[in-house]
Every structure is written in structure tokens, then in C-alpha cells.
Design a protein around this motif. Sequence first.
Motif, PDB file in Angstrom:
ATOM      1  N   THR A   1     -78.257  52.649 144.013  1.00  0.00           N
ATOM      2  CA  THR A   1     -79.127  51.470 144.024  1.00  0.00           C
ATOM      3  C   THR A   1     -80.595  51.821 144.261  1.00  0.00           C
ATOM      4  O   THR A   1     -81.462  50.957 144.130  1.00  0.00           O
TER       5      THR A   1
ATOM      6  N   ARG B   1     -77.046  54.210 137.213  1.00  0.00           N
ATOM      7  CA  ARG B   1     -76.033  53.181 136.969  1.00  0.00           C
ATOM      8  C   ARG B   1     -74.633  53.781 136.953  1.00  0.00           C
ATOM      9  O   ARG B   1     -73.700  53.213 137.516  1.00  0.00           O
ATOM     10  N   THR B   2     -74.470  54.940 136.330  1.00  0.00           N
ATOM     11  CA  THR B   2     -73.165  55.596 136.249  1.00  0.00           C
ATOM     12  C   THR B   2     -72.659  55.996 137.632  1.00  0.00           C
ATOM     13  O   THR B   2     -71.463  55.913 137.911  1.00  0.00           O
ATOM     14  N   ASN B   3     -73.567  56.425 138.487  1.00  0.00           N
ATOM     15  CA  ASN B   3     -73.185  56.899 139.820  1.00  0.00           C
ATOM     16  C   ASN B   3     -73.273  55.824 140.900  1.00  0.00           C
ATOM     17  O   ASN B   3     -73.107  56.121 142.078  1.00  0.00           O
ATOM     18  N   GLY B   4     -73.578  54.586 140.511  1.00  0.00           N
ATOM     19  CA  GLY B   4     -73.644  53.496 141.476  1.00  0.00           C
ATOM     20  C   GLY B   4     -74.766  53.631 142.482  1.00  0.00           C
ATOM     21  O   GLY B   4     -74.650  53.188 143.621  1.00  0.00           O
TER      22      GLY B   4
END
Length: 143
Positions: free
Chosen positions: A60, A55-58
Motif C-alpha cells: 500500500t 499491486r501484485t505484492n499487496g
Amino acid sequence: MATVELRFSALPEHVRTARLVAAAVARRAGVDEAVLDEVRLAVGEACSRAVGLHRTNGITAPVKVSLIEEEKQFSIEVGDEAPHAAPGDPAAAVAGDDAETEEDEMGLAVISGLVDDVEVKAGQDGGLIRMTWPTAPPPVPVA
């Protein structure tokens, strides 16, 4: 060698499911009943860490969990696809958030406290936490 693989979206609500599946497979593999709470907690911590990194690094891509039943041992591998800096890398200190790094280190410390046999690998392509527990031999049928 029997393996169960889970892949789930990096959402916190899926961590509970991973914990439940891990405990069920560990029980079936012969992990001591007294250790199952530690299995659940360690898997929850490792999966929460992976979810947070995604989530922090985007990212998916799904979080990957492998439950591996081998002779005399049961292993769980939790993989993420977040880039990890090498320990001591000065660029990591500049690029990384100190609170995030502390939280990551705390999660690894919790896992190490719960599991005697832990291996952590991390690189630019992602990380992997492998946790291993001994299993009891299957009961011998009485004739």
C-alpha cells in the motif's frame, strides 16, 4: 542540485500524471526537446512497472519518483517497495509467476532501449530504476 519528488498511490491512472510532471521538469532542466518523448515513455514504463509490483505484492506504500537536476545532467529515479529476488535465485523461479517475470523483464528492456544511462537496483526492500539524460547549458544572455 534541484530535486522534485512525487509520491503517488499505486494506481495505473496516476502514471500519466508522473509522465507529464517528468517531461515538464526535464524541459525546465534543459533536456533536449527531441528527447522529451523518450523521457515520457521511459518514466511511464518505470512507473507502470512499480505500480504493477506494488499491486501484485499487496503493497500500500506509494510509488516514489525523484526528478533530479544536476550540473550537465537530469536524472529520474523510480522506486518501489516490492521485494526482488536476486538474479538466478532458484527460489524466485519457484515463487514468481513466469508471465509476471517476463513482463517485468520486457519493461526493463523497453527502458534500456529508450535511455542510454540506466541503473537498476533491486533487493528484498524494494527496487530503484535511475535514468539519466544530458542537459544543455543554459543560454548565455546577449547584452
